[in-house]
Design a protein around this motif. Structure first.
Motif, mmCIF file in Angstrom:
data_model
loop_
_atom_site.group_PDB
_atom_site.id
_atom_site.type_symbol
_atom_site.label_atom_id
_atom_site.label_comp_id
_atom_site.label_asym_id
_atom_site.label_seq_id
_atom_site.Cartn_x
_atom_site.Cartn_y
_atom_site.Cartn_z
ATOM 1 N N VAL A 110 0.848 -1.190 0.000
ATOM 2 C CA VAL A 110 0.000 0.000 0.000
ATOM 3 C C VAL A 110 0.883 1.239 0.000
ATOM 4 O O VAL A 110 1.819 1.351 0.797
ATOM 5 C CB VAL A 110 -0.916 -0.005 1.242
ATOM 6 N N ASP A 111 0.562 2.187 -0.912
ATOM 7 C CA ASP A 111 1.282 3.459 -0.971
ATOM 8 C C ASP A 111 0.874 4.340 0.200
ATOM 9 O O ASP A 111 -0.317 4.485 0.489
ATOM 10 C CB ASP A 111 0.956 4.209 -2.270
ATOM 11 N N LEU A 112 1.853 4.928 0.860
ATOM 12 C CA LEU A 112 1.620 5.880 1.943
ATOM 13 C C LEU A 112 2.328 7.180 1.570
ATOM 14 O O LEU A 112 3.510 7.169 1.229
ATOM 15 C CB LEU A 112 2.183 5.342 3.260
ATOM 16 N N THR A 113 1.608 8.285 1.630
ATOM 17 C CA THR A 113 2.162 9.575 1.243
ATOM 18 C C THR A 113 2.498 10.389 2.485
ATOM 19 O O THR A 113 1.650 10.569 3.356
ATOM 20 C CB THR A 113 1.151 10.344 0.363
ATOM 21 N N ALA A 114 3.736 10.869 2.547
ATOM 22 C CA ALA A 114 4.161 11.706 3.671
ATOM 23 C C ALA A 114 3.390 13.025 3.642
ATOM 24 O O ALA A 114 3.062 13.528 2.562
ATOM 25 C CB ALA A 114 5.662 11.964 3.581
ATOM 26 N N PRO A 115 3.110 13.581 4.802
ATOM 27 C CA PRO A 115 2.404 14.856 4.852
ATOM 28 C C PRO A 115 3.191 15.961 4.137
ATOM 29 O O PRO A 115 4.417 16.017 4.243
ATOM 30 C CB PRO A 115 2.305 15.163 6.344
ATOM 31 N N GLN A 116 2.470 16.802 3.408
ATOM 32 C CA GLN A 116 3.103 17.929 2.710
ATOM 33 C C GLN A 116 3.756 18.844 3.730
ATOM 34 O O GLN A 116 3.287 18.989 4.852
ATOM 35 C CB GLN A 116 2.036 18.694 1.924
ATOM 36 N N GLY A 117 4.864 19.438 3.343
ATOM 37 C CA GLY A 117 5.553 20.378 4.205
ATOM 38 C C GLY A 117 6.449 19.726 5.248
ATOM 39 O O GLY A 117 6.972 20.415 6.114
ATOM 40 N N THR A 118 6.599 18.412 5.181
ATOM 41 C CA THR A 118 7.490 17.725 6.114
ATOM 42 C C THR A 118 8.716 17.232 5.354
ATOM 43 O O THR A 118 8.734 17.223 4.127
ATOM 44 C CB THR A 118 6.806 16.508 6.776
ATOM 45 N N HIS A 119 9.713 16.826 6.074
ATOM 46 C CA HIS A 119 10.919 16.268 5.471
ATOM 47 C C HIS A 119 10.908 14.747 5.587
ATOM 48 O O HIS A 119 11.957 14.116 5.625
ATOM 49 C CB HIS A 119 12.170 16.847 6.138
ATOM 50 N N ARG A 120 9.722 14.162 5.641
ATOM 51 C CA ARG A 120 9.581 12.718 5.781
ATOM 52 C C ARG A 120 9.486 12.059 4.417
ATOM 53 O O ARG A 120 9.119 12.680 3.426
ATOM 54 C CB ARG A 120 8.350 12.403 6.625
ATOM 55 N N PHE A 121 9.822 10.770 4.384
ATOM 56 C CA PHE A 121 9.750 9.980 3.162
ATOM 57 C C PHE A 121 8.354 9.406 2.971
ATOM 58 O O PHE A 121 7.640 9.149 3.938
ATOM 59 C CB PHE A 121 10.737 8.806 3.216
ATOM 60 N N ASP A 122 7.975 9.174 1.709
ATOM 61 C CA ASP A 122 6.788 8.390 1.404
ATOM 62 C C ASP A 122 7.067 6.949 1.791
ATOM 63 O O ASP A 122 8.222 6.574 2.054
ATOM 64 C CB ASP A 122 6.459 8.467 -0.090
ATOM 65 N N GLY A 123 6.029 6.122 1.800
ATOM 66 C CA GLY A 123 6.225 4.742 2.209
ATOM 67 C C GLY A 123 5.452 3.756 1.363
ATOM 68 O O GLY A 123 4.513 4.110 0.649
ATOM 69 N N LEU A 124 5.882 2.506 1.462
ATOM 70 C CA LEU A 124 5.154 1.359 0.933
ATOM 71 C C LEU A 124 5.017 0.388 2.088
ATOM 72 O O LEU A 124 6.021 0.002 2.692
ATOM 73 C CB LEU A 124 5.925 0.686 -0.205
ATOM 74 N N LEU A 125 3.788 0.008 2.415
ATOM 75 C CA LEU A 125 3.532 -0.919 3.509
ATOM 76 C C LEU A 125 3.172 -2.275 2.920
ATOM 77 O O LEU A 125 2.122 -2.431 2.299
ATOM 78 C CB LEU A 125 2.407 -0.406 4.409
ATOM 79 N N ALA A 126 4.077 -3.236 3.083
ATOM 80 C CA ALA A 126 3.869 -4.599 2.576
ATOM 81 C C ALA A 126 3.466 -5.470 3.753
ATOM 82 O O ALA A 126 4.299 -5.876 4.561
ATOM 83 C CB ALA A 126 5.141 -5.128 1.923
ATOM 84 N N ARG A 127 2.177 -5.731 3.844
ATOM 85 C CA ARG A 127 1.607 -6.415 5.003
ATOM 86 C C ARG A 127 1.397 -7.895 4.723
ATOM 87 O O ARG A 127 1.004 -8.285 3.626
ATOM 88 C CB ARG A 127 0.286 -5.745 5.342
ATOM 89 N N ASP A 128 1.650 -8.716 5.753
ATOM 90 C CA ASP A 128 1.357 -10.147 5.722
ATOM 91 C C ASP A 128 0.771 -10.503 7.080
ATOM 92 O O ASP A 128 1.500 -10.673 8.058
ATOM 93 C CB ASP A 128 2.644 -10.944 5.458
ATOM 94 N N GLY A 129 -0.556 -10.559 7.146
ATOM 95 C CA GLY A 129 -1.216 -10.796 8.425
ATOM 96 C C GLY A 129 -0.974 -9.636 9.362
ATOM 97 O O GLY A 129 -1.167 -8.485 9.006
ATOM 98 N N ASP A 130 -0.496 -9.941 10.576
ATOM 99 C CA ASP A 130 -0.253 -8.885 11.558
ATOM 100 C C ASP A 130 1.154 -8.307 11.473
ATOM 101 O O ASP A 130 1.540 -7.487 12.288
ATOM 102 C CB ASP A 130 -0.544 -9.379 12.977
ATOM 103 N N ARG A 131 1.940 -8.719 10.475
ATOM 104 C CA ARG A 131 3.320 -8.241 10.318
ATOM 105 C C ARG A 131 3.454 -7.481 9.002
ATOM 106 O O ARG A 131 2.649 -7.643 8.091
ATOM 107 C CB ARG A 131 4.313 -9.407 10.313
ATOM 108 N N ALA A 132 4.521 -6.681 8.910
ATOM 109 C CA ALA A 132 4.720 -5.905 7.681
ATOM 110 C C ALA A 132 6.147 -5.398 7.582
ATOM 111 O O ALA A 132 6.872 -5.312 8.576
ATOM 112 C CB ALA A 132 3.770 -4.708 7.644
#
Length: 164
Positions: A110-132
């Protein structure tokens, strides 16, 4: 979230979890954790085993023999591992891996977009059950990898928490 629910049932779903083995010079982190630091284990147990160290100059406890890993604990339980180079996933994903390769190995991430105006990276969350795996990236390449309980990885992303 209570410690009991964090630790999970101990039953691993089939899928992304592959036995950990070295990929080149990297050590592999699976969705169960490291070979001597499993998700859900207590700080006390890791200390008893001699795995958790607090005697080094770092921003928090470290894992003996794993200088490229920062453990994150909640309610005395290991919930996440913040990974630096040369750590990898079983598929060989490390810091510097192209985002397109991550998508090839984890097509349901799942694509995750960092909040605008922050110095954070975007993310990809690869989930398998309760782990990721949470792959933080600059839209071109992976910059950081976090492994552990999926809900805590998502919370880390949403709140902008780091290992220090």
């Amino acid at each position: 979230m209570a410690a009991a629910s964090i630790a999970g049932s101990g039953v691993r779903p089939q899928g992304l979890d592959v036995p950990a083995r070295p990929v080149g010079a990297a050590e592999v982190v699976g969705l169960d954790g490291l070979h001597n630091a499993e998700f859900g284990v207590t700080e006390q147990e890791l200390t008893r085993r001699g795995v958790l160290r607090t005697d080094v100059e770092a921003c928090g406890p470290t894992l003996a023999g794993h200088e490229s890993v920062s453990p994150i604990f909640v309610d005395d339980r290991l919930v996440l591992l913040w990974l630096d180079d040369p750590m990898s996933t079983p598929e060989g994903i490390t810091a510097g891996t192209p985002v397109s390769e991550v998508r090839d190995h984890y097509p349901s991430a799942v694509d995750l977009t960092a909040p605008q105006g922050t110095h954070r990276f975007d993310g990809l969350l690869a989930r398998d059950g309760d782990r990721a795996y949470l792959f933080l990236h600059d839209r071109t390449a992976v910059r950081k990898i976090i492994a552990g309980y999926a809900d805590w990885a998502r919370r880390l992303f949403d709140e902008g928490y780091g290992p220090c």
